[in-house]
Design a protein around this motif. Structure first.
Motif, short mmCIF file in Angstrom:
data_model
loop_
_atom_site.label_atom_id
_atom_site.label_comp_id
_atom_site.label_asym_id
_atom_site.label_seq_id
_atom_site.Cartn_x
_atom_site.Cartn_y
_atom_site.Cartn_z
N GLU A 54 2.19 8.02 4.22
CA GLU A 54 1.75 8.53 5.51
C GLU A 54 2.83 8.34 6.58
O GLU A 54 2.98 9.16 7.48
CB GLU A 54 0.46 7.82 5.93
N GLU A 55 3.60 7.24 6.47
CA GLU A 55 4.63 6.97 7.47
C GLU A 55 5.91 7.75 7.22
O GLU A 55 6.53 8.25 8.16
CB GLU A 55 4.93 5.47 7.50
N TYR A 56 6.32 7.85 5.93
CA TYR A 56 7.63 8.43 5.62
C TYR A 56 7.57 9.79 4.93
O TYR A 56 8.59 10.45 4.77
CB TYR A 56 8.43 7.46 4.75
N LYS A 69 0.12 4.08 2.59
CA LYS A 69 0.60 3.86 3.96
C LYS A 69 2.07 4.24 4.09
O LYS A 69 2.49 4.79 5.11
CB LYS A 69 0.39 2.40 4.34
N LEU A 70 2.85 3.95 3.04
CA LEU A 70 4.26 4.35 3.06
C LEU A 70 4.39 5.87 3.08
O LEU A 70 5.24 6.43 3.80
CB LEU A 70 4.99 3.78 1.85
N ASP A 107 0.85 -1.19 0.00
CA ASP A 107 0.00 0.00 0.00
C ASP A 107 0.89 1.24 0.00
O ASP A 107 1.52 1.58 1.00
CB ASP A 107 -0.91 0.00 1.23
N THR A 161 6.67 12.54 1.67
CA THR A 161 7.05 12.63 0.26
C THR A 161 8.07 13.76 0.09
O THR A 161 8.13 14.66 0.91
CB THR A 161 5.82 12.92 -0.63
#
Length: 228
Positions: A39-41, A36-37, A33, A43
């Protein structure tokens, strides 16, 4: 005339490719997903999907094997990983799982090769094909690699001076390749090619610097296209 961003993507990248799927409104890459990446890390975001590297290498080897069988070609094919495509250790480690050889483009790449030898990840049977314009540091590093016993190092000659420069530094007989520049007119404003020896000059170059040269063994030549 179509000018939307999606039109540009479709005509340039043939998007979406098989790696991408939609789960409701969320874009996924091999089931990962992407939102989700993000949201976590945050852009901008770049990640490397390692299984795809091995898959593509195996696919390239299969294409060549099938073509060679079809054409009854009795030569050998060696897959060379170009270090300039990615210098990240985790990428190179993944590529090395597939019985590959190495192509270098700069002095820095030779340091990578030496570390791989020290770690036992490549050996004396691994071909190291040295492409690219060879400044002093690159010449020095190639010579050091060969002088230290890696005889399957093959510098590819891009211009008339490189062979003499290499022979000044290398103590033993060397294997070389020749880069042939195609003699065609550039068709784009961003034409930047500067490497290779033209067709008309290949034979004179060979006769003058290679034919009677007992320190040199010509292993291959290949074509460098002069436009994109």
């Amino acid at each position: 005339m179509k000018t939307s961003y999606s039109d540009l993507i479709n005509q340039t990248f043939y998007f979406p490719q098989e790696e991408f799927t939609l789960n409701k409104d969320n874009l996924q890459f091999h089931g990962i997903d992407l939102m989700k990446l993000v949201e976590e890390y945050g852009t901008p975001l770049k990640f490397t999907y390692l299984p795809k590297i091995s898959k593509n290498i195996r696919q390239a080897k299969l294409w060549f094997r099938n073509a060679m069988e079809k054409l009854d070609y009795d030569g050998n094919y060696y897959y060379c990983y170009c270090t300039k495509s990615s210098h990240f250790k985790f990428v190179l480690d993944e590529a090395l799982k597939n019985n590959i050889h190495i192509e270098t483009s700069s002095a820095f790449d030779i340091n990578i090769v030496e570390n791989l030898i020290e770690e036992g990840k490549i050996n004396k049977n691994t071909f190291v094909v040295c492409n690219g314009f060879k400044r002093d540091a690159y010449i020095e590093n190639i010579a050091r690699l060969i002088n230290n016993g890696h005889k399957n190092t093959i510098p590819v000659i891009d211009n008339y001076e490189e062979l003499d420069l290499l022979q000044e530094k290398i103590k033993s007989k060397i294997k070389i390749g020749i880069r042939i520049a195609a003699e065609e007119e550039p068709k784009f404003e961003f034409y930047t090619s500067r490497l290779g020896i033209g067709y008309k000059n290949i034979v004179p170059f060979y006769r003058k610097q290679i034919q009677e040269n007992k320190k040199v063994e010509l292993r291959f030549s290949y074509q460098k296209f002069t436009s994109f």
